[in-house]
Design a protein around this motif. Sequence first.
Motif, PDB file in Angstrom:
ATOM      1  N   LEU A  66      63.215  91.672  14.642  1.00 56.53           N
ATOM      2  CA  LEU A  66      63.640  90.365  14.571  1.00 56.53           C
ATOM      3  C   LEU A  66      64.839  90.653  13.429  1.00 56.53           C
ATOM      4  CD1 LEU A  66      61.520  89.161  16.338  1.00 56.53           C
ATOM      5  CD2 LEU A  66      61.448  87.048  14.623  1.00 56.53           C
ATOM      6  N   ARG A  67      64.580  91.442  12.358  1.00 57.03           N
ATOM      7  CA  ARG A  67      65.367  91.898  11.384  1.00 57.03           C
ATOM      8  C   ARG A  67      66.636  92.308  11.690  1.00 57.03           C
ATOM      9  NH1 ARG A  67      60.479  92.662   7.969  1.00 57.03           N
ATOM     10  NH2 ARG A  67      60.238  90.887   6.613  1.00 57.03           N
ATOM     11  N   ARG A  68      66.312  93.605  12.617  1.00 61.93           N
ATOM     12  CA  ARG A  68      67.204  94.144  13.449  1.00 61.93           C
ATOM     13  C   ARG A  68      68.206  93.408  14.287  1.00 61.93           C
ATOM     14  NH1 ARG A  68      66.245 100.276  15.189  1.00 61.93           N
ATOM     15  NH2 ARG A  68      68.582 100.981  15.454  1.00 61.93           N
ATOM     16  N   ILE A  69      67.800  92.470  14.927  1.00 62.46           N
ATOM     17  CA  ILE A  69      68.592  91.778  15.760  1.00 62.46           C
ATOM     18  C   ILE A  69      69.526  90.852  14.806  1.00 62.46           C
ATOM     19  CG2 ILE A  69      68.668  89.589  17.378  1.00 62.46           C
ATOM     20  CD1 ILE A  69      65.796  90.882  18.499  1.00 62.46           C
ATOM     21  N   ARG A  70      68.808  90.267  13.768  1.00 60.35           N
ATOM     22  CA  ARG A  70      69.712  89.353  12.912  1.00 60.35           C
ATOM     23  C   ARG A  70      70.894  90.284  12.283  1.00 60.35           C
ATOM     24  NH1 ARG A  70      69.370  85.345  15.772  1.00 60.35           N
ATOM     25  NH2 ARG A  70      67.610  84.162  15.534  1.00 60.35           N
ATOM     26  N   ARG A  71      70.470  91.677  12.007  1.00 62.77           N
ATOM     27  CA  ARG A  71      71.587  92.371  11.350  1.00 62.77           C
ATOM     28  C   ARG A  71      72.509  93.253  12.370  1.00 62.77           C
ATOM     29  NH1 ARG A  71      66.994  94.390   8.511  1.00 62.77           N
ATOM     30  NH2 ARG A  71      67.128  96.237   9.871  1.00 62.77           N
ATOM     31  N   SER A  72      72.339  93.159  13.642  1.00 59.34           N
ATOM     32  CA  SER A  72      73.093  93.813  14.489  1.00 59.34           C
ATOM     33  C   SER A  72      74.397  93.074  14.842  1.00 59.34           C
ATOM     34  CB  SER A  72      72.332  93.851  16.039  1.00 59.34           C
ATOM     35  OG  SER A  72      72.495  92.262  16.608  1.00 59.34           O
ATOM     36  N   ASN A  75      74.433  90.637  18.324  1.00 59.05           N
ATOM     37  CA  ASN A  75      73.490  89.765  18.621  1.00 59.05           C
ATOM     38  C   ASN A  75      73.012  88.984  17.589  1.00 59.05           C
ATOM     39  OD1 ASN A  75      72.950  90.316  21.460  1.00 59.05           O
ATOM     40  ND2 ASN A  75      72.893  92.359  20.676  1.00 59.05           N
ATOM     41  N   PRO A  76      73.548  88.804  16.053  1.00 55.71           N
ATOM     42  CA  PRO A  76      73.027  88.333  15.022  1.00 55.71           C
ATOM     43  C   PRO A  76      72.730  86.865  15.225  1.00 55.71           C
ATOM     44  CG  PRO A  76      75.396  88.527  14.748  1.00 55.71           C
ATOM     45  CD  PRO A  76      75.065  89.298  15.956  1.00 55.71           C
ATOM     46  N   ARG A  77      73.105  86.122  16.100  1.00 52.27           N
ATOM     47  CA  ARG A  77      73.132  84.751  16.179  1.00 52.27           C
ATOM     48  C   ARG A  77      72.318  84.173  17.383  1.00 52.27           C
ATOM     49  NH1 ARG A  77      79.212  83.017  14.324  1.00 52.27           N
ATOM     50  NH2 ARG A  77      79.014  84.011  12.117  1.00 52.27           N
ATOM     51  N   ILE A  78      72.017  85.018  17.980  1.00 50.69           N
ATOM     52  CA  ILE A  78      71.272  84.676  19.688  1.00 50.69           C
ATOM     53  C   ILE A  78      69.867  84.052  18.991  1.00 50.69           C
ATOM     54  CG2 ILE A  78      72.323  86.417  20.752  1.00 50.69           C
ATOM     55  CD1 ILE A  78      69.547  87.912  20.783  1.00 50.69           C
ATOM     56  N   PRO A  79      69.761  82.909  19.988  1.00 48.68           N
ATOM     57  CA  PRO A  79      68.376  82.224  19.945  1.00 48.68           C
ATOM     58  C   PRO A  79      67.188  83.307  20.190  1.00 48.68           C
ATOM     59  CG  PRO A  79      69.655  81.260  21.314  1.00 48.68           C
ATOM     60  CD  PRO A  79      70.564  82.490  21.379  1.00 48.68           C
ATOM     61  N   ILE A  80      66.387  83.451  19.224  1.00 44.91           N
ATOM     62  CA  ILE A  80      65.069  84.364  19.735  1.00 44.91           C
ATOM     63  C   ILE A  80      63.803  83.711  19.549  1.00 44.91           C
ATOM     64  CG2 ILE A  80      63.891  86.193  18.678  1.00 44.91           C
ATOM     65  CD1 ILE A  80      66.010  86.897  16.773  1.00 44.91           C
ATOM     66  N   VAL A  81      63.165  83.684  20.787  1.00 48.55           N
ATOM     67  CA  VAL A  81      61.747  83.007  21.142  1.00 48.55           C
ATOM     68  C   VAL A  81      60.645  83.975  20.736  1.00 48.55           C
ATOM     69  CG1 VAL A  81      60.238  81.965  22.634  1.00 48.55           C
ATOM     70  CG2 VAL A  81      62.854  81.652  22.836  1.00 48.55           C
ATOM     71  N   MET A  82      59.587  83.567  19.830  1.00 49.36           N
ATOM     72  CA  MET A  82      58.421  84.200  19.318  1.00 49.36           C
ATOM     73  C   MET A  82      57.528  84.095  20.467  1.00 49.36           C
ATOM     74  SD  MET A  82      56.601  83.863  15.723  1.00 49.36           S
ATOM     75  CE  MET A  82      54.934  83.827  15.638  1.00 49.36           C
ATOM     76  N   LEU A  83      56.939  84.999  21.191  1.00 47.88           N
ATOM     77  CA  LEU A  83      55.829  84.464  22.133  1.00 47.88           C
ATOM     78  C   LEU A  83      54.579  84.998  21.270  1.00 47.88           C
ATOM     79  CD1 LEU A  83      57.346  86.516  25.381  1.00 47.88           C
ATOM     80  CD2 LEU A  83      57.417  83.993  24.640  1.00 47.88           C
ATOM     81  N   ALA A  89      49.708  79.153  12.033  1.00 49.26           N
ATOM     82  CA  ALA A  89      50.513  78.899  11.422  1.00 49.26           C
ATOM     83  C   ALA A  89      51.214  79.998  10.490  1.00 49.26           C
ATOM     84  CB  ALA A  89      50.002  77.638  10.508  1.00 49.26           C
ATOM     85  N   ARG A  90      50.618  80.896   9.830  1.00 49.43           N
ATOM     86  CA  ARG A  90      51.140  81.752   9.074  1.00 49.43           C
ATOM     87  C   ARG A  90      51.932  82.737   9.835  1.00 49.43           C
ATOM     88  NH1 ARG A  90      46.075  83.287   5.089  1.00 49.43           N
ATOM     89  NH2 ARG A  90      44.887  82.454   7.077  1.00 49.43           N
ATOM     90  N   ALA A  91      51.444  83.149  11.023  1.00 48.73           N
ATOM     91  CA  ALA A  91      52.312  84.030  11.722  1.00 48.73           C
ATOM     92  C   ALA A  91      53.562  83.576  12.410  1.00 48.73           C
ATOM     93  CB  ALA A  91      51.523  84.464  13.131  1.00 48.73           C
ATOM     94  N   VAL A  92      53.347  82.075  12.753  1.00 50.64           N
ATOM     95  CA  VAL A  92      54.604  81.539  13.104  1.00 50.64           C
ATOM     96  C   VAL A  92      55.831  81.234  11.866  1.00 50.64           C
ATOM     97  CG1 VAL A  92      55.575  79.101  13.786  1.00 50.64           C
ATOM     98  CG2 VAL A  92      53.494  80.252  14.790  1.00 50.64           C
ATOM     99  N   ALA A  93      55.149  81.067  10.755  1.00 49.45           N
ATOM    100  CA  ALA A  93      56.027  80.581   9.652  1.00 49.45           C
ATOM    101  C   ALA A  93      56.664  82.103   9.391  1.00 49.45           C
ATOM    102  CB  ALA A  93      55.246  80.490   8.304  1.00 49.45           C
ATOM    103  N   GLU A  94      55.930  83.223   9.455  1.00 48.87           N
ATOM    104  CA  GLU A  94      56.291  84.466   9.039  1.00 48.87           C
ATOM    105  C   GLU A  94      57.429  84.990  10.318  1.00 48.87           C
ATOM    106  OE1 GLU A  94      57.344  88.405   7.477  1.00 48.87           O
ATOM    107  OE2 GLU A  94      56.499  86.390   6.550  1.00 48.87           O
ATOM    108  N   GLY A  95      57.301  84.519  11.485  1.00 49.82           N
ATOM    109  CA  GLY A  95      58.171  84.537  12.358  1.00 49.82           C
ATOM    110  C   GLY A  95      59.440  84.044  12.322  1.00 49.82           C
ATOM    111  N   PHE A  96      59.483  82.385  11.830  1.00 48.35           N
ATOM    112  CA  PHE A  96      60.467  82.053  11.541  1.00 48.35           C
ATOM    113  C   PHE A  96      61.488  82.451  10.224  1.00 48.35           C
ATOM    114  CE2 PHE A  96      58.817  78.312  13.567  1.00 48.35           C
ATOM    115  CZ  PHE A  96      59.637  78.322  14.738  1.00 48.35           C
ATOM    116  N   ARG A  97      60.595  82.938   9.319  1.00 45.13           N
ATOM    117  CA  ARG A  97      61.070  83.791   7.900  1.00 45.13           C
ATOM    118  C   ARG A  97      62.010  84.996   8.351  1.00 45.13           C
ATOM    119  NH1 ARG A  97      60.623  87.526   4.388  1.00 45.13           N
ATOM    120  NH2 ARG A  97      59.015  88.424   5.349  1.00 45.13           N
ATOM    121  N   VAL A  98      61.709  85.678   9.338  1.00 38.57           N
ATOM    122  CA  VAL A  98      62.365  86.987   9.690  1.00 38.57           C
ATOM    123  C   VAL A  98      63.509  86.730  10.699  1.00 38.57           C
ATOM    124  CG1 VAL A  98      60.448  88.354   8.841  1.00 38.57           C
ATOM    125  CG2 VAL A  98      60.488  87.918  11.076  1.00 38.57           C
ATOM    126  N   GLY A  99      63.588  85.596  11.186  1.00 37.38           N
ATOM    127  CA  GLY A  99      64.519  85.415  12.287  1.00 37.38           C
ATOM    128  C   GLY A  99      64.349  84.562  13.576  1.00 37.38           C
TER     129      GLY A  99
END
Length: 170
Positions: A66-72, A75-83, A89-99
């Motif tokens: 996710l960090r790599r996508i956001r720095r690419s 593709n830095p602004r594409i919507p990313i869906v975390m599956l 809640a902690r994993a989801v929060a971390e997913g949002f934090r990294v992109g």
Amino acid sequence: ASRPKILVVENDPSALERLETALSLVGAETCSAADDAEAAGLIERDRFDGAFVVWDNSPLGAQKLLRRIRRSKSNPRIPIVMLTACYDARAVAEGFRVGATFFLVKPFEREQLERLLNVSRGTMLEERRRYHRVPVRVRTLCVWGTKGREKRVWGSSLNISNSGLLMRIS
């Protein structure tokens, strides 16, 4: 041309097949990767309208991806869906934090996927317009600097996009 191109990162072959089928049924074109390393290579080479990244099997790898996508570059602004297979809640929060932009709990219904794509379609189209270049050949004057100290140069345009004009200087 209007079908969104979606990167799907999933290492479970049956889950990957179900997701590809579901995305195809809602009008998306998919490009799949079985792991984070393969996906990272695709991110550097291709332009995508969105990405679905599995979180559960490799949370550290998914975070890096996710960090790599956001720095690419493309593709830095594409919507990313975390599956994810279960809501944590902690994993989801971390997913949002990294992109991550959205999260989706597996298994999901086709209607959920359709709503998710509809919500993100505006962002996808905006990004596509930002990178789409149209050939335009006209004589062009470029002016820059402050008033009284302006610099001018003539050239010809090569193409134009939402983000600017590419020109060849005389």
